[in-house]
Design a protein around this motif. Structure first.
Motif, PDB file in Angstrom:
ATOM      1  N   VAL A   1       0.832  -1.199   0.000  1.00 35.93           N
ATOM      2  CA  VAL A   1       0.000   0.000   0.000  1.00 35.93           C
ATOM      3  C   VAL A   1       0.867   1.250   0.000  1.00 35.93           C
ATOM      4  CG1 VAL A   1      -1.694   1.340   1.308  1.00 35.93           C
ATOM      5  CG2 VAL A   1      -1.909  -1.154   1.158  1.00 35.93           C
ATOM      6  N   ASN A   2       0.538   2.179  -0.867  1.00 30.89           N
ATOM      7  CA  ASN A   2       1.132   3.519  -0.825  1.00 30.89           C
ATOM      8  C   ASN A   2       0.142   4.414  -0.084  1.00 30.89           C
ATOM      9  OD1 ASN A   2       2.176   6.060  -1.181  1.00 30.89           O
ATOM     10  ND2 ASN A   2       2.489   5.868  -3.387  1.00 30.89           N
ATOM     11  N   TRP A   3       0.447   4.705   1.178  1.00 28.64           N
ATOM     12  CA  TRP A   3      -0.468   5.460   2.018  1.00 28.64           C
ATOM     13  C   TRP A   3      -0.535   6.933   1.624  1.00 28.64           C
ATOM     14  CZ3 TRP A   3      -3.328   2.318   4.923  1.00 28.64           C
ATOM     15  CH2 TRP A   3      -2.808   1.062   5.228  1.00 28.64           C
ATOM     16  N   ASN A   4       0.295   7.356   0.725  1.00 25.72           N
ATOM     17  CA  ASN A   4       0.364   8.758   0.319  1.00 25.72           C
ATOM     18  C   ASN A   4      -0.482   9.053  -0.916  1.00 25.72           C
ATOM     19  OD1 ASN A   4       2.562   9.401   2.325  1.00 25.72           O
ATOM     20  ND2 ASN A   4       3.546   7.786   1.136  1.00 25.72           N
ATOM     21  N   GLU A   5      -1.134   8.015  -1.428  1.00 23.01           N
ATOM     22  CA  GLU A   5      -2.099   8.157  -2.513  1.00 23.01           C
ATOM     23  C   GLU A   5      -3.406   7.501  -2.073  1.00 23.01           C
ATOM     24  OE1 GLU A   5      -0.376   6.379  -5.941  1.00 23.01           O
ATOM     25  OE2 GLU A   5       1.261   7.850  -6.102  1.00 23.01           O
ATOM     26  N   ARG A   6      -4.424   7.591  -2.906  1.00 19.74           N
ATOM     27  CA  ARG A   6      -5.683   6.958  -2.524  1.00 19.74           C
ATOM     28  C   ARG A   6      -5.502   5.451  -2.403  1.00 19.74           C
ATOM     29  NH1 ARG A   6     -10.420   4.528  -4.194  1.00 19.74           N
ATOM     30  NH2 ARG A   6     -12.204   5.121  -2.878  1.00 19.74           N
ATOM     31  N   VAL A   7      -5.918   4.899  -1.254  1.00 24.36           N
ATOM     32  CA  VAL A   7      -5.776   3.473  -0.981  1.00 24.36           C
ATOM     33  C   VAL A   7      -7.026   2.757  -1.484  1.00 24.36           C
ATOM     34  CG1 VAL A   7      -5.432   1.715   0.788  1.00 24.36           C
ATOM     35  CG2 VAL A   7      -4.355   3.968   1.041  1.00 24.36           C
ATOM     36  N   SER A   8      -6.836   1.831  -2.399  1.00 24.21           N
ATOM     37  CA  SER A   8      -7.957   1.132  -3.015  1.00 24.21           C
ATOM     38  C   SER A   8      -7.494  -0.252  -3.481  1.00 24.21           C
ATOM     39  CB  SER A   8      -8.476   1.950  -4.207  1.00 24.21           C
ATOM     40  OG  SER A   8      -9.513   1.279  -4.874  1.00 24.21           O
TER      41      SER A   8
ATOM     42  N   THR B   1      -6.423  -1.690  13.693  1.00 25.29           N
ATOM     43  CA  THR B   1      -6.837  -1.542  15.079  1.00 25.29           C
ATOM     44  C   THR B   1      -6.070  -0.380  15.698  1.00 25.29           C
ATOM     45  OG1 THR B   1      -5.152  -3.134  15.761  1.00 25.29           O
ATOM     46  CG2 THR B   1      -7.359  -3.982  15.392  1.00 25.29           C
ATOM     47  N   GLN B   2      -6.506   0.033  16.868  1.00 29.14           N
ATOM     48  CA  GLN B   2      -5.878   1.189  17.509  1.00 29.14           C
ATOM     49  C   GLN B   2      -4.438   0.893  17.940  1.00 29.14           C
ATOM     50  OE1 GLN B   2      -8.243   2.822  20.678  1.00 29.14           O
ATOM     51  NE2 GLN B   2      -6.782   4.427  21.152  1.00 29.14           N
ATOM     52  N   ASP B   3      -4.101  -0.384  18.099  1.00 29.30           N
ATOM     53  CA  ASP B   3      -2.749  -0.719  18.534  1.00 29.30           C
ATOM     54  C   ASP B   3      -1.809  -1.041  17.380  1.00 29.30           C
ATOM     55  OD1 ASP B   3      -4.084  -3.068  17.905  1.00 29.30           O
ATOM     56  OD2 ASP B   3      -3.286  -4.221  19.575  1.00 29.30           O
ATOM     57  N   ARG B   4      -2.284  -0.873  16.142  1.00 27.40           N
ATOM     58  CA  ARG B   4      -1.456  -1.162  14.967  1.00 27.40           C
ATOM     59  C   ARG B   4      -1.240   0.085  14.123  1.00 27.40           C
ATOM     60  NH1 ARG B   4      -4.061  -5.907  16.021  1.00 27.40           N
ATOM     61  NH2 ARG B   4      -2.981  -7.849  15.513  1.00 27.40           N
ATOM     62  N   VAL B   5      -0.069   0.148  13.490  1.00 26.27           N
ATOM     63  CA  VAL B   5       0.166   1.221  12.524  1.00 26.27           C
ATOM     64  C   VAL B   5      -0.468   0.828  11.178  1.00 26.27           C
ATOM     65  CG1 VAL B   5       2.304   1.911  13.659  1.00 26.27           C
ATOM     66  CG2 VAL B   5       2.411   0.233  11.814  1.00 26.27           C
ATOM     67  N   PRO B   6      -0.831   1.788  10.337  1.00 24.69           N
ATOM     68  CA  PRO B   6      -0.627   3.218  10.484  1.00 24.69           C
ATOM     69  C   PRO B   6      -1.674   3.848  11.403  1.00 24.69           C
ATOM     70  CG  PRO B   6      -1.757   2.795   8.424  1.00 24.69           C
ATOM     71  CD  PRO B   6      -1.432   1.455   9.013  1.00 24.69           C
TER      72      PRO B   6
ATOM     73  N   GLN C   1       5.468   5.934   5.748  1.00 26.80           N
ATOM     74  CA  GLN C   1       6.053   4.633   5.432  1.00 26.80           C
ATOM     75  C   GLN C   1       5.648   3.657   6.534  1.00 26.80           C
ATOM     76  OE1 GLN C   1      10.286   4.749   3.955  1.00 26.80           O
ATOM     77  NE2 GLN C   1      10.167   6.869   4.691  1.00 26.80           N
ATOM     78  N   VAL C   2       5.268   2.456   6.135  1.00 30.47           N
ATOM     79  CA  VAL C   2       4.801   1.446   7.084  1.00 30.47           C
ATOM     80  C   VAL C   2       5.451   0.112   6.773  1.00 30.47           C
ATOM     81  CG1 VAL C   2       2.798   0.153   7.934  1.00 30.47           C
ATOM     82  CG2 VAL C   2       2.580   2.599   7.460  1.00 30.47           C
TER      83      VAL C   2
ATOM     84  N   GLY D   1       3.980  -2.984  14.717  1.00 25.66           N
ATOM     85  CA  GLY D   1       4.402  -2.502  13.412  1.00 25.66           C
ATOM     86  C   GLY D   1       5.196  -1.218  13.504  1.00 25.66           C
ATOM     87  N   TYR D   2       5.827  -0.883  12.371  1.00 20.75           N
ATOM     88  CA  TYR D   2       6.723   0.272  12.308  1.00 20.75           C
ATOM     89  C   TYR D   2       6.160   1.312  11.346  1.00 20.75           C
ATOM     90  CZ  TYR D   2       9.824  -3.223  14.334  1.00 20.75           C
ATOM     91  OH  TYR D   2      10.370  -4.192  15.134  1.00 20.75           O
ATOM     92  N   MET D   3       6.276   2.566  11.746  1.00 23.92           N
ATOM     93  CA  MET D   3       5.747   3.663  10.939  1.00 23.92           C
ATOM     94  C   MET D   3       6.705   4.846  10.999  1.00 23.92           C
ATOM     95  SD  MET D   3       2.086   5.622  11.395  1.00 23.92           S
ATOM     96  CE  MET D   3       1.712   7.128  10.499  1.00 23.92           C
ATOM     97  N   LYS D   4       6.848   5.507   9.869  1.00 21.34           N
ATOM     98  CA  LYS D   4       7.666   6.714   9.787  1.00 21.34           C
ATOM     99  C   LYS D   4       6.900   7.759   8.991  1.00 21.34           C
ATOM    100  CE  LYS D   4      12.181   8.480   8.261  1.00 21.34           C
ATOM    101  NZ  LYS D   4      13.489   8.143   7.623  1.00 21.34           N
TER     102      LYS D   4
END
Length: 506
Positions: free
Chosen positions: A134-141, A158-163, A182-183, A222-225
């Motif tokens: 997934v590219n979270w910086n564009e429309r996710v579909s 879920t609330q405990d997972r990224v993003p 980034q995820v 998970g990891y997120m930046k």
């Protein structure tokens, strides 16, 4: 089975709706709420007056089930009308998982949309997004909009997972394209703090599995930046989703609508707004249940203010049973006291025992449903067939059964049989009986402190006589055991019976 409400004079067959104005439909879905967590289901340590009012003036079901003892499979079944064990990918998903529901598949919102309904989702999704990376910086579909929801405002997993961001109709809300997201669920990004490398940054201590990226002082899975401007505020999440749900009904009241209001409470991390912090005396888990009850009360007020309550069917339930320590130290165990989230049942989230899948379930329709308490066997998976009948249509393409009569309180009869699932294992509820095949593996899930029901021998319980499942009748009632085993194998079908042994009656 009995139905303790004033319905003995009613006919057993509910007629499909012939009204030119179809009722609005709202599904309010909580996350990890147990059978015994509500005052309407006997809890004394917690008072949940707004949900109590729904139960008092609607039908409270005592034998209602999610399809699974975990979230993703239950949500899959609710929206598709299909048993989750038919889809091997229907298990707890990471935040980067592709969309679990096929865009070609029948779904509840897709069906209602074809019948003229406006369709919307607000809250937790956790059914995957996109088709791969997934590219979270564009429309996710594809996502909710591609499986029947015209409007969607969700958190991805879920609330405990990224993003840790909200997504509106496929687009991350508030994203600064100069700070791209980034995820990863495999490895951290260079220089990004984690719960292990920077414990001094934590406002909440992790117990197991939640030791990756830190957002708002809370360690996540998970990891997120990046994406700083888009990150949600945890303590404001309940208010945020409430406002979105209220706005939806206000702006869609001229035509019939279906709203799936998927609340995040009491799933971890439990982050009550300061208005509710400390109010329950049971720690954050109790506080967020009170918060959820308040949100539901405010939502009902909105329906009433907008003149919608008399033409809105409300269905309330939870995706699976309760868990106390599900990854964080938050006093859920230490402050439990006499409160029993299981309500006298055995097991909990992740368990094939009753507390894993038997959940609170209430139907409310002001002026249309007479108050009562029903012990009919009902399942969330059956909403598709039942609601299609309600609006004068019909769907027979799924596992969903028409139990509309039970949902409206016009019949004492619900499902005859139901296969429940927990972490890939299945069991059979039929009438008063529950059959659990022999399974390998540990019975006790140590990190969460819950019995999951895995034993190397078969189990047979009469749930009307033994709600807590303390008396295994497999050895003393061989005839019933053989009957249940045969039925279980028949209902599962040959393609799903690997490893299930047939009982030889002696």
């Amino acid at each position: 089975m009995t139905l303790s409400c004033n319905s003995s004079h009613k006919k057993d067959v509910a007629e499909p709706s012939t009204n030119s104005i179809k009722p609005n439909i709202v599904v309010i879905y909580l996350d990890d709420l147990g059978y015994g967590d509500l005052s309407s289901y006997g809890a004394t340590g917690l008072q949940t007056p707004n949900i109590f009012a729904l139960a008092k003036d609607g039908i409270k079901f005592t034998n209602a089930y999610a399809s699974s003892a975990t979230c993703t499979p239950s949500r899959y079944a609710l929206l598709t009308g299909v048993y989750p064990w038919r889809n091997k990918k229907a298990k707890i998903l990471p935040g980067t998982a592709p969309l679990l529901i096929s865009t070609e598949q029948q779904t509840l919102p897709k069906f209602l949309k074809k019948q003229g309904y406006q369709t919307g989702i607000v809250g937790k999704w956790h059914l995957g997004l996109g088709t791969g990376i997934v590219n979270w910086n564009e429309r996710v579909s594809p996502g909710p909009n591609e499986v029947g929801f015209e409007e969607s405002y969700i958190l991805a997993a879920t609330q405990d997972r990224v993003p840790t961001v909200y997504i509106e109709n496929g687009n991350v809300v508030g994203l600064d394209k100069n700070d791209p997201i980034q995820v990863s669920y495999e490895e951290n990004f260079d220089g990004e703090p984690t719960a292990i490398s920077n414990p001094e940054m934590l406002s909440m201590k992790w117990h197991h599995g939640h030791n990756n990226s830190i957002v708002n002082g809370i360690p996540r899975i998970g990891y997120m930046k990046g994406g700083e401007s888009a990150k949600w505020s945890d303590i404001d999440m309940a208010d945020h989703f409430l406002q979105k749900a209220q706005t939806y009904v206000k702006s869609h009241k001229e035509k019939p609508f279906f709203l799936y209001y998927a609340m995040q409470q009491p799933h971890v991390p439990r982050t009550p707004h300061p208005r509710f912090s400390g109010r329950s005396g049971l720690g954050p888990r109790g506080d967020v249940i009170l918060e959820a009850d308040w949100c539901i009360g405010e939502f009902i007020k909105t329906l009433e203010t907008e003149g919608l309550l008399e033409n809105t069917l409300i269905i309330f339930s939870s995706d699976n049973g309760p868990v106390l320590n599900d990854g964080y130290y938050d006093d859920a165990v230490e402050k439990l006291g006499d409160h029993d989230p299981k309500g006298g049942l055995r097991g909990g989230k992740y368990s094939i025992f009753e507390a894993g899948t038997r959940v609170p379930f209430i139907t409310y329709w002001k002026g249309k449903i007479e108050p009562g308490v029903s012990d009919a066997i009902v399942c969330q998976m059956d909403l598709l067939a039942s609601l299609s009948t309600l609006i004068g249509a019909e769907d027979t393409s799924t596992d969903s059964k028409n139990i509309l009569n039970a949902l409206l309180g016009t019949s004492q009869k619900g499902r005859d049989h139901l296969i429940i699932e927990a972490t890939g294992k299945t069991a059979l509820r039929s009438g008063d009986w529950l059959y659990i095949p022999a399974y390998d593996g540990k019975n006790f899930r140590e990190e969460v402190g819950i019995e999951v029901g895995n034993f190397p021998f078969e189990q047979l319980y009469n749930l009307m006589e033994d709600k807590g499942q303390t008396n295994n009748l497999a050895n003393s009632n061989l005839e019933k055991l053989a009957e249940m085993n045969t039925l279980f194998i028949e209902l599962r079908g040959k393609d799903y019976n690997k490893g299930v042994k047939e009982v030889i009656f002696q």
